[in-house]
Motif scaffolding. Structure first.
Motif, PDB file in Angstrom:
ATOM      1  N   UNK A 106       0.799  -1.218   0.000  1.00  0.00           N
ATOM      2  CA  UNK A 106       0.000   0.000   0.000  1.00  0.00           C
ATOM      3  C   UNK A 106       0.834   1.272   0.000  1.00  0.00           C
ATOM      4  N   UNK A 107       0.198   2.360  -0.451  1.00  0.00           N
ATOM      5  CA  UNK A 107       0.839   3.668  -0.419  1.00  0.00           C
ATOM      6  C   UNK A 107       1.752   3.952  -1.584  1.00  0.00           C
ATOM      7  N   UNK A 108       1.573   3.262  -2.728  1.00  0.00           N
ATOM      8  CA  UNK A 108       2.425   3.484  -3.893  1.00  0.00           C
ATOM      9  C   UNK A 108       1.687   4.184  -5.030  1.00  0.00           C
ATOM     10  N   UNK A 109       0.500   4.695  -4.766  1.00  0.00           N
ATOM     11  CA  UNK A 109      -0.268   5.377  -5.794  1.00  0.00           C
ATOM     12  C   UNK A 109       0.294   6.749  -6.126  1.00  0.00           C
ATOM     13  N   UNK A 110      -0.401   7.518  -6.985  1.00  0.00           N
ATOM     14  CA  UNK A 110       0.110   8.804  -7.436  1.00  0.00           C
ATOM     15  C   UNK A 110      -0.410  10.008  -6.650  1.00  0.00           C
ATOM     16  N   UNK A 111      -1.219   9.781  -5.618  1.00  0.00           N
ATOM     17  CA  UNK A 111      -1.870  10.900  -4.929  1.00  0.00           C
ATOM     18  C   UNK A 111      -1.092  11.323  -3.692  1.00  0.00           C
ATOM     19  N   UNK A 112      -1.499  12.446  -3.113  1.00  0.00           N
ATOM     20  CA  UNK A 112      -0.748  13.033  -2.005  1.00  0.00           C
ATOM     21  C   UNK A 112      -0.772  12.188  -0.739  1.00  0.00           C
ATOM     22  N   UNK A 113      -1.731  11.262  -0.628  1.00  0.00           N
ATOM     23  CA  UNK A 113      -1.769  10.411   0.564  1.00  0.00           C
ATOM     24  C   UNK A 113      -1.013   9.098   0.361  1.00  0.00           C
ATOM     25  N   UNK A 114      -0.355   8.942  -0.784  1.00  0.00           N
ATOM     26  CA  UNK A 114       0.464   7.748  -1.040  1.00  0.00           C
ATOM     27  C   UNK A 114       1.911   8.090  -0.710  1.00  0.00           C
ATOM     28  N   UNK A 115       2.369   7.672   0.462  1.00  0.00           N
ATOM     29  CA  UNK A 115       3.629   8.173   1.009  1.00  0.00           C
ATOM     30  C   UNK A 115       4.635   7.071   1.333  1.00  0.00           C
ATOM     31  N   UNK A 116       4.364   5.844   0.882  1.00  0.00           N
ATOM     32  CA  UNK A 116       5.241   4.749   1.283  1.00  0.00           C
ATOM     33  C   UNK A 116       6.624   4.866   0.662  1.00  0.00           C
ATOM     34  N   UNK A 117       6.727   5.257  -0.591  1.00  0.00           N
ATOM     35  CA  UNK A 117       8.048   5.359  -1.215  1.00  0.00           C
ATOM     36  C   UNK A 117       8.898   6.440  -0.520  1.00  0.00           C
TER      37      UNK A 117
END
Length: 257
Positions: A67-78
């Protein structure tokens, strides 16, 4: 070898969505002899994710994050992984080309927001995503191998099989699970009949019970030098449980009343 699994997402923490990725990954690690010792659920907060990765890497040999690998501001895993590594995000040109090709095949221009999905921490390697836009990431944090996968189950499952399993360290054998289901007896009446099999808690095989909706299940986890050895130990223990519990046992594995 020990593993810790981290599931990232506000929807998981709040209970709006049930995490199905962690059980799938734990089951996938067992044949490699890697024992999952903890599952943690984390919010979409960069600091919390980074701390979770660092703490898991101090405890385990393998850390799996979903989880958290999307393009939006709440995707912060990387970004959190980069923090945990003491690194910074850099653009992976090969990932960017694959992302652009993904959108071209669908007759679309790539939105600028997706460019972040081609970023990986310096020193890490991308893992190809055959089904979606979010590449995974393979990295080292301390002595632990860390694999970050998308939260979308279909993408995660394909990526784990194709991009993670070939990179897993040898766990030193295999782990096999068996579950026997009983009906007509309470957990407190059943447990004394197999008490010696359930103690100590670091025994091999490890035996425990779970009760749900009138069904008491006996769980067996056996470790062996290879899969046949683990399966043999699990089968022998399951046979002994069946002998002791007799007609209370109505099925095994996915069997239901």
């Amino acid at each position: 070898m020990k593993a810790v699994i981290l599931a990232v997402g506000e929807e998981l923490v709040s209970g709006q969505t049930v995490d199905t990725n962690s059980p799938h990954l734990a089951a996938g690690l067992a044949p490699h002899g890697i024992r999952t010792v903890a599952h943690h659920t984390l919010p979409d907060e960069r600091g919390a994710i980074a701390r979770g990765i660092v703490e898991a890497a101090a405890e385990a040999d393998v850390v799996l994050v979903t989880g958290g690998l999307g393009p939006t501001d709440d995707d912060l895993t990387r970004q959190a992984l980069a923090d945990a590594m003491g690194s910074e995000l850099v653009l992976d040109e090969a990932c960017l080309r694959e992302l652009e090709a993904f959108f071209r095949r669908r007759g679309r221009d790539m939105p600028p927001a997706n460019r972040v999905q081609a970023m990986v921490p310096a020193g890490a390697e991308p893992i190809r995503n055959e089904l979606g836009t979010a590449p995974g990431i393979a990295a080292m944090v301390g002595r632990a191998r860390v694999f970050v996968l998308p939260g979308v189950p279909a993408e995660m499952e394909r990526m784990f099989a194709a991009g993670v399993e070939p990179l897993l360290p040898a766990g030193g054998g295999a782990i096999v699970h068996r579950v026997l289901h009983t009906f007509g007896v309470g957990e407190s009446d059943l447990a004394p009949r197999i008490a010696d099999l359930m103690a100590p808690r670091d025994a091999n095989p490890l035996v425990g019970t779970t009760a749900k909706a009138g069904v008491v299940s006996v769980r067996i986890s056996a470790r062996g030098g290879d899969a046949p050895a683990a399966e043999g130990l699990a089968d022998r223990t399951a046979a002994e449980v069946r002998r002791r519990l007799g007609e209370w046992v109505f099925g095994e594995g996915e069997a239901t009343l």
